[in-house]
Design a protein around this motif. Structure first.
Motif, mmCIF file in Angstrom:
data_model
loop_
_atom_site.group_PDB
_atom_site.id
_atom_site.type_symbol
_atom_site.label_atom_id
_atom_site.label_comp_id
_atom_site.label_asym_id
_atom_site.label_seq_id
_atom_site.Cartn_x
_atom_site.Cartn_y
_atom_site.Cartn_z
ATOM 1 N N ASP A 168 0.698 -1.125 -0.106
ATOM 2 C CA ASP A 168 0.071 0.067 -0.047
ATOM 3 C C ASP A 168 0.910 1.382 -0.197
ATOM 4 O OD1 ASP A 168 -2.403 -1.369 0.096
ATOM 5 O OD2 ASP A 168 -2.154 -1.566 2.269
ATOM 6 N N LYS A 169 2.201 1.347 0.159
ATOM 7 C CA LYS A 169 2.713 2.473 0.449
ATOM 8 C C LYS A 169 4.087 2.298 -0.545
ATOM 9 C CE LYS A 169 0.603 3.793 4.225
ATOM 10 N NZ LYS A 169 -0.331 4.913 4.157
ATOM 11 N N LEU A 170 4.775 1.451 -0.537
ATOM 12 C CA LEU A 170 5.682 1.292 -1.605
ATOM 13 C C LEU A 170 5.286 1.035 -3.212
ATOM 14 C CD1 LEU A 170 8.794 -0.081 0.557
ATOM 15 C CD2 LEU A 170 8.557 2.290 -0.396
ATOM 16 N N ASN A 171 4.053 0.343 -2.945
ATOM 17 C CA ASN A 171 3.390 0.027 -4.228
ATOM 18 C C ASN A 171 4.030 -0.865 -5.277
ATOM 19 O OD1 ASN A 171 1.617 2.247 -3.318
ATOM 20 N ND2 ASN A 171 2.963 3.788 -4.279
ATOM 21 N N TYR A 172 4.361 -1.957 -4.657
ATOM 22 C CA TYR A 172 5.153 -2.799 -5.428
ATOM 23 C C TYR A 172 4.317 -3.672 -6.401
ATOM 24 C CZ TYR A 172 10.087 -2.976 -3.315
ATOM 25 O OH TYR A 172 11.453 -2.624 -3.249
ATOM 26 N N PRO A 173 3.146 -4.096 -6.040
ATOM 27 C CA PRO A 173 2.296 -4.801 -6.936
ATOM 28 C C PRO A 173 1.886 -3.893 -7.996
ATOM 29 C CG PRO A 173 1.794 -5.273 -4.736
ATOM 30 C CD PRO A 173 2.759 -4.272 -4.570
ATOM 31 N N SER A 174 1.091 -2.516 -7.819
ATOM 32 C CA SER A 174 0.920 -1.699 -8.703
ATOM 33 C C SER A 174 1.820 -1.275 -9.648
ATOM 34 C CB SER A 174 0.047 -0.556 -8.097
ATOM 35 O OG SER A 174 1.055 0.067 -7.229
ATOM 36 N N THR A 175 3.051 -1.079 -9.146
ATOM 37 C CA THR A 175 4.345 -0.598 -10.093
ATOM 38 C C THR A 175 4.595 -1.782 -11.141
ATOM 39 O OG1 THR A 175 5.281 0.732 -8.339
ATOM 40 C CG2 THR A 175 6.711 0.189 -10.019
ATOM 41 N N ALA A 176 4.443 -3.046 -10.286
ATOM 42 C CA ALA A 176 4.939 -4.071 -11.356
ATOM 43 C C ALA A 176 3.853 -4.289 -12.665
ATOM 44 C CB ALA A 176 5.116 -5.493 -10.633
ATOM 45 N N ILE A 359 12.214 2.222 -6.925
ATOM 46 C CA ILE A 359 11.637 1.200 -7.365
ATOM 47 C C ILE A 359 11.249 0.635 -8.943
ATOM 48 C CG2 ILE A 359 9.199 -0.477 -6.757
ATOM 49 C CD1 ILE A 359 9.477 0.622 -3.902
ATOM 50 N N PRO A 360 10.635 1.477 -9.474
ATOM 51 C CA PRO A 360 10.371 1.098 -11.031
ATOM 52 C C PRO A 360 11.680 0.459 -11.799
ATOM 53 C CG PRO A 360 9.401 3.249 -10.209
ATOM 54 C CD PRO A 360 10.042 2.870 -9.296
ATOM 55 N N ALA A 361 12.702 1.512 -11.494
ATOM 56 C CA ALA A 361 13.958 1.090 -12.259
ATOM 57 C C ALA A 361 14.486 -0.320 -11.735
ATOM 58 C CB ALA A 361 14.899 2.261 -12.175
ATOM 59 N N THR A 362 14.512 -0.447 -10.197
ATOM 60 C CA THR A 362 14.940 -1.782 -9.834
ATOM 61 C C THR A 362 14.032 -2.850 -10.438
ATOM 62 O OG1 THR A 362 15.600 -0.474 -7.923
ATOM 63 C CG2 THR A 362 15.075 -2.945 -7.374
#
Length: 377
Positions: A168-176, A359-362
């Motif tokens: 919910d905060k770092l947004n890993y699922p939505s970013t992926a 995170i996106p670039a990672t």
């Protein structure tokens, strides 16, 4: 009402505003000399400041996800402990306990928007039990991809951290999901959790003698449990691992110690040596070999160079690890076949806002190195 409840936050802000207004209104009446007026002024100032600080603290906790509950805040958390069973594992290695939508996905159906599953993991070897979130991309649910095996990555918080903050905060699922829709990365399964599998203790992802076997859980038990339940590519080096702060240190360590499992490891604002402090306790119990293995500098100098890819991030202004990160890059790039990459921002603190920028670039970098997503069978 939970610690992260918007209602609690609204009540704290309202209390701060009302107490501030009440202090201004009543101050003339308490301006006289005497014990009672002085005590009244002290009391009003104290209560008002407590309310204001509480509101500020709740806002910070909502933004950065330091604590998930009141029990977590006061060191009384018992819902995410460690299970140690010396006669056998307890329960299935992976049990799905709930499902939820991918935040900001813009759809309800898993085959179009993916899904986040809440799971309970139990380590067959480590006997550690811990909750986690698993992100499954839309392709996982599509009939045309029913035989497809997906690359997977472990995603770790810092310490103490909350697994929910990764969603919910770092947004890993939505970013992926957004990156995959844009064709910038292959669909990938993400397993999101805390490195703190025995809270409130910070084990620094070490196999503590006589204590939690944390590294064994992450490097062996977790991939085996996830691979037995989901369609994950099981080839050597098919897993990735990424984390921030303490999770970043753990990610680099796992990739360096277990290149046969992890083809890539990314540390966002990592450090490079396990600390010893009141939160960790005695991690090594006099085992000098274990202490050295927890020191990534020693690993670079004394262990065979691992055939894996490493990514480290820092900021020129705002991060304390900047110079150490430059040194790590310089030493790692001279240790073929190890491959090292970096993200260096001009400025950025040790916080969620900085990591959201990285995170996106990672994830793109991770997807390029775990290229099994295009294979079938």
């Amino acid at each position: 009402m939970g610690l992260t409840s918007n209602t609690v936050l609204a009540l704290a802000v309202l209390a701060g505003v009302l107490l501030f207004g009440g202090t201004v209104w009543l101050w003339p009446r308490l301006a006289r000399r005497g014990v009672r007026p002085v005590a009244g002024r002290i009391g009003l100032l104290l209560v008002t400041q407590v309310a204001v600080f509480a509101a500020v603290g709740l806002v910070a906790n909502q933004s950065f996800g330091f604590y998930a509950s009141w029990a977590d805040l006061f060191g009384q958390e018992d819902g995410q402990g460690v299970v140690v069973d010396h006669t056998g594992a307890t329960g299935a290695p992976l049990t799905v306990t709930g499902t939820r939508r991918v935040p900001q996905a813009g759809g309800a159906l898993p085959r179009t928007a993916g899904q986040v599953q809440e799971v309970r993991l139990v380590g067959r070897t480590s006997r550690i039990a811990t909750p986690a979130y698993v992100y499954l991309p839309p392709e996982y649910f599509q009939a045309s991809h029913r035989d497809r095996k997906f690359p997977a990555a472990i995603v770790l918080t810092g310490y103490p951290g909350t697994a929910k903050a990764l969603v919910d905060k770092l947004n890993y699922p939505s970013t992926a999901l957004k990156l995959a829709r844009a064709g910038r990365m292959r669909p990938m399964i993400l397993v999101m959790l805390r490195p703190t599998v025995a809270p409130p203790r910070d084990t620094e992802c070490v196999d503590v003698p006589g204590g939690p076997r944390t590294e064994t859980f992450f490097a062996r038990d977790l991939p085996e449990a996830v691979g037995a339940h989901y369609r994950v590519d099981a080839r050597p080096g098919g897993w990735g691992v990424v984390g921030d702060s303490t999770g970043g240190y753990c990610a680099l360590k796992f990739a360096m110690h277990h290149p046969e499992r992890f083809g890539a490891g990314a540390g966002l604002s990592p450090y490079y040596k396990a600390p010893i402090d009141p939160t960790t306790g005695d991690l090594f119990h006099g085992d000098e070999g274990l202490r050295r293995r927890a020191d990534l500098w020693w690993c670079l100098d004394h262990l065979p160079a691992p055939d894996t890819s490493l990514l480290v991030t820092s900021s020129k202004v705002g991060e304390t690890n900047y110079q150490e990160t430059l040194e790590f890059i310089d030493r790692a790039k001279r240790r073929g076949p190890t491959r090292v990459s970096s993200i260096i921002l001009d400025s950025g603190g040790h916080n969620f806002n900085t990591w959201r920028r990285e995170i996106p670039a990672t994830l793109e970098w991770l997807g390029e190195r775990l290229d099994s997503g295009s294979r079938n069978g």
